[in-house]
Write an enzyme that holds these catalytic residues in place. Structure first.
Site, PDB file in Angstrom:
ATOM      1  N   MET A 123      -8.908   8.317   0.101  1.00 20.77           N
ATOM      2  CA  MET A 123      -9.703   8.763   1.266  1.00 20.77           C
ATOM      3  C   MET A 123     -10.192  10.187   1.032  1.00 20.77           C
ATOM      4  O   MET A 123      -9.445  11.024   0.526  1.00 20.77           O
ATOM      5  CB  MET A 123      -8.826   8.748   2.514  1.00 20.77           C
ATOM      6  CG  MET A 123      -8.183   7.402   2.798  1.00 20.77           C
ATOM      7  SD  MET A 123      -7.133   7.494   4.245  1.00 20.77           S
ATOM      8  CE  MET A 123      -6.488   5.808   4.281  1.00 20.77           C
ATOM      9  N   ASP A 142      -4.724   3.677  -1.658  1.00 20.57           N
ATOM     10  CA  ASP A 142      -5.762   4.018  -0.682  1.00 20.57           C
ATOM     11  C   ASP A 142      -6.304   5.416  -0.943  1.00 20.57           C
ATOM     12  O   ASP A 142      -5.587   6.409  -0.789  1.00 20.57           O
ATOM     13  CB  ASP A 142      -5.179   3.954   0.734  1.00 20.57           C
ATOM     14  CG  ASP A 142      -5.000   2.527   1.198  1.00 20.57           C
ATOM     15  OD1 ASP A 142      -5.973   1.759   1.132  1.00 20.57           O
ATOM     16  OD2 ASP A 142      -3.879   2.169   1.614  1.00 20.57           O
ATOM     17  N   MET A 194     -11.133  -5.778   6.255  1.00 20.68           N
ATOM     18  CA  MET A 194     -10.262  -4.831   6.964  1.00 20.68           C
ATOM     19  C   MET A 194      -9.903  -5.386   8.347  1.00 20.68           C
ATOM     20  O   MET A 194     -10.781  -5.838   9.090  1.00 20.68           O
ATOM     21  CB  MET A 194     -10.966  -3.483   7.159  1.00 20.68           C
ATOM     22  CG  MET A 194     -11.271  -2.690   5.900  1.00 20.68           C
ATOM     23  SD  MET A 194      -9.842  -2.269   4.906  1.00 20.68           S
ATOM     24  CE  MET A 194      -8.863  -1.287   6.038  1.00 20.68           C
ATOM     25  N   ASP A 200      -6.420  -6.326   4.900  1.00 22.13           N
ATOM     26  CA  ASP A 200      -5.798  -4.998   4.841  1.00 22.13           C
ATOM     27  C   ASP A 200      -5.811  -4.345   6.220  1.00 22.13           C
ATOM     28  O   ASP A 200      -6.875  -4.181   6.826  1.00 22.13           O
ATOM     29  CB  ASP A 200      -6.591  -4.128   3.849  1.00 22.13           C
ATOM     30  CG  ASP A 200      -6.003  -2.739   3.653  1.00 22.13           C
ATOM     31  OD1 ASP A 200      -4.889  -2.477   4.129  1.00 22.13           O
ATOM     32  OD2 ASP A 200      -6.688  -1.924   2.991  1.00 22.13           O
ATOM     33  N   HIS A 224      -8.468   1.256  -3.560  1.00 18.77           N
ATOM     34  CA  HIS A 224      -9.347   1.016  -2.409  1.00 18.77           C
ATOM     35  C   HIS A 224     -10.066   2.324  -2.109  1.00 18.77           C
ATOM     36  O   HIS A 224      -9.466   3.280  -1.596  1.00 18.77           O
ATOM     37  CB  HIS A 224      -8.463   0.554  -1.228  1.00 18.77           C
ATOM     38  CG  HIS A 224      -9.209   0.354   0.052  1.00 18.77           C
ATOM     39  ND1 HIS A 224      -8.562   0.075   1.238  1.00 18.77           N
ATOM     40  CD2 HIS A 224     -10.539   0.372   0.343  1.00 18.77           C
ATOM     41  CE1 HIS A 224      -9.462  -0.055   2.210  1.00 18.77           C
ATOM     42  NE2 HIS A 224     -10.649   0.126   1.695  1.00 18.77           N
ATOM     43  N   HIS A 256      -1.438  -1.356  -4.108  1.00 16.71           N
ATOM     44  CA  HIS A 256      -2.697  -0.960  -3.459  1.00 16.71           C
ATOM     45  C   HIS A 256      -2.692   0.558  -3.251  1.00 16.71           C
ATOM     46  O   HIS A 256      -1.766   1.111  -2.652  1.00 16.71           O
ATOM     47  CB  HIS A 256      -2.764  -1.704  -2.125  1.00 16.71           C
ATOM     48  CG  HIS A 256      -4.022  -1.525  -1.345  1.00 16.71           C
ATOM     49  ND1 HIS A 256      -5.135  -2.320  -1.520  1.00 16.71           N
ATOM     50  CD2 HIS A 256      -4.335  -0.672  -0.343  1.00 16.71           C
ATOM     51  CE1 HIS A 256      -6.073  -1.969  -0.663  1.00 16.71           C
ATOM     52  NE2 HIS A 256      -5.618  -0.954   0.062  1.00 16.71           N
ATOM     53  N   MET A 271     -12.145   4.601  -0.145  1.00 14.78           N
ATOM     54  CA  MET A 271     -12.717   4.935   1.170  1.00 14.78           C
ATOM     55  C   MET A 271     -13.337   6.317   1.053  1.00 14.78           C
ATOM     56  O   MET A 271     -12.870   7.299   1.639  1.00 14.78           O
ATOM     57  CB  MET A 271     -11.623   4.886   2.243  1.00 14.78           C
ATOM     58  CG  MET A 271     -11.175   3.468   2.562  1.00 14.78           C
ATOM     59  SD  MET A 271      -9.589   3.408   3.414  1.00 14.78           S
ATOM     60  CE  MET A 271      -8.475   3.509   2.017  1.00 14.78           C
ATOM     61  N   SER A 329       0.843  -1.191   0.000  1.00 17.68           N
ATOM     62  CA  SER A 329       0.000   0.000   0.000  1.00 17.68           C
ATOM     63  C   SER A 329       0.883   1.248   0.000  1.00 17.68           C
ATOM     64  O   SER A 329       1.648   1.480   0.947  1.00 17.68           O
ATOM     65  CB  SER A 329      -0.891   0.010   1.245  1.00 17.68           C
ATOM     66  OG  SER A 329      -1.330   1.333   1.492  1.00 17.68           O
TER      67      SER A 329
HETATM   68  C1  DX5 Z   1      -6.182   1.823   5.944  1.00 15.12           C
HETATM   69  C2  DX5 Z   1      -5.740   1.437   4.530  1.00 15.12           C
HETATM   70  C3  DX5 Z   1      -4.642   0.412   4.491  1.00 15.12           C
HETATM   71  C4  DX5 Z   1      -3.377   0.882   5.148  1.00 15.12           C
HETATM   72  C5  DX5 Z   1      -2.404  -0.244   5.278  1.00 15.12           C
HETATM   73  O1  DX5 Z   1      -7.260   2.666   5.855  1.00 15.12           O
HETATM   74  O2  DX5 Z   1      -6.815   0.910   3.806  1.00 15.12           O
HETATM   75  O3  DX5 Z   1      -4.408  -0.008   3.166  1.00 15.12           O
HETATM   76  O4  DX5 Z   1      -2.784   1.909   4.450  1.00 15.12           O
HETATM   77  O5  DX5 Z   1      -1.315   0.263   5.966  1.00 15.12           O
HETATM   78  P1  DX5 Z   1      -0.597  -0.533   7.142  1.00 15.12           P
HETATM   79  O6  DX5 Z   1      -0.054  -1.788   6.507  1.00 15.12           O
HETATM   80  O7  DX5 Z   1       0.437   0.405   7.594  1.00 15.12           O
HETATM   81  O8  DX5 Z   1      -1.647  -0.854   8.173  1.00 15.12           O
HETATM   82 ZN    ZN Z   2      -6.373  -0.120   1.858  1.00 14.38          ZN
END
Ligand code: DX5
Ligand code: ZN
Length: 228
Positions: A39, A37, A139, A177, A68, A35, A70, A10
């Site tokens: 947000m 992320d 998650m 994740d 991903h 991956h 969010m 990620s």
């Molecule tokens: C959390 C994300 C994850 C996160 C993983 O909201 O969806 O993908 O970045 O990071 P680590 O491995 O540091 O928990």
């Molecule tokens: Zn993620």
């Protein structure tokens, strides 16, 4: 599981000033996908990145880019991520009121579709959509931030999710994740995950992302071959 889990670093934990180089390092060390992320500061209490980052990475790596989402109303942004070069898009069951429509939209764009469950969400939430998706993501932290602690209470849910997938859609992948590292990664793989997302443990590894990928892969391999 007797096969090695795939690894999805990620980039949330990467050095953004050197993002391309870091992704290439992870790719050369054998990462299976990247991956991303996304947000929005509404669905989760943090803001990260959007289609522009996917577009910048697309020519850098041959690996699939997994996004991903969010964010609220993910359906509004699917076209933009597809145009930017995303290979798969993952949406949360908690905020996709029209989950079926959203999944069909992802597939109509020619992309792989995944659905994501927060720690408190039951696997029942994905049972009906399971035949339509390529991936279920469970998650193991509350989404919003990298570097959080793995929630071990989610492990039995992973096993239940694996059983449901085997029964109804055996080709669907099960991904995990949040807080995945050399200790928790093997536990998640043993519970049935076949893809591990890892941010901090890859990109914040003192030896760099290549070392992070190798260490995690080795830990999972040992975990799978260790006597019970
Ligand atoms: C959390 C994300 C994850 C996160 C993983 O909201 O969806 O993908 O970045 O990071 P680590 O491995 O540091 O928990
Ligand atoms: Zn993620």
């Amino acid at each position: 599981m007797t096969h090695p889990a795939k690894l999805a670093p990620s980039i949330l934990a990467a050095d953004f000033a050197r993002l391309g180089a870091q992704v290439l390092e992870a790719e050369r060390a054998g990462a299976d996908r990247i991956h991303v992320d996304v947000m929005d500061g509404h669905f989760v209490p943090n803001i990260s990145m959007g289609p522009i980052v996917v577009k910048a990475l697309r020519p850098v790596t041959k690996l699939p880019l997994e996004v991903h989402l969010m964010i609220e109303e993910p359906i509004r942004y699917l076209d933009a991520f597809a145009e930017s070069g995303a290979d798969s898009m993952l949406v949360h069951v908690e905020n996709a009121v029209n989950l079926h429509r959203t999944v069909q939209h992802i597939k109509a764009l020619g992309k792989k579709a995944g659905v994501v469950l927060n720690p408190a969400t039951s696997p029942v939430a994905f049972a009906e959509i399971l035949p339509d998706v390529d991936l279920i993501l469970v998650m193991t932290v509350n989404p919003g931030f990298g570097g959080q602690k793995f929630i071990p209470e989610v492990l039995p849910k992973l096993t239940r999710a694996r059983a449901l997938i085997q029964q109804r859609a055996p080709r669907c992948e099960l991904e995990v994740d949040g807080g995945v590292d050399v200790t928790t990664g093997p536990l998640a793989a043993a519970a049935g995950a076949d893809v591990l997302v890892a941010g901090t443990c890859v990109f914040a590894h003192p030896g760099g992302p290549a070392e992070g990928v190798r260490a995690l892969r080795e830990a999972v391999r040992r975990g799978l071959t260790a006597p019970a």
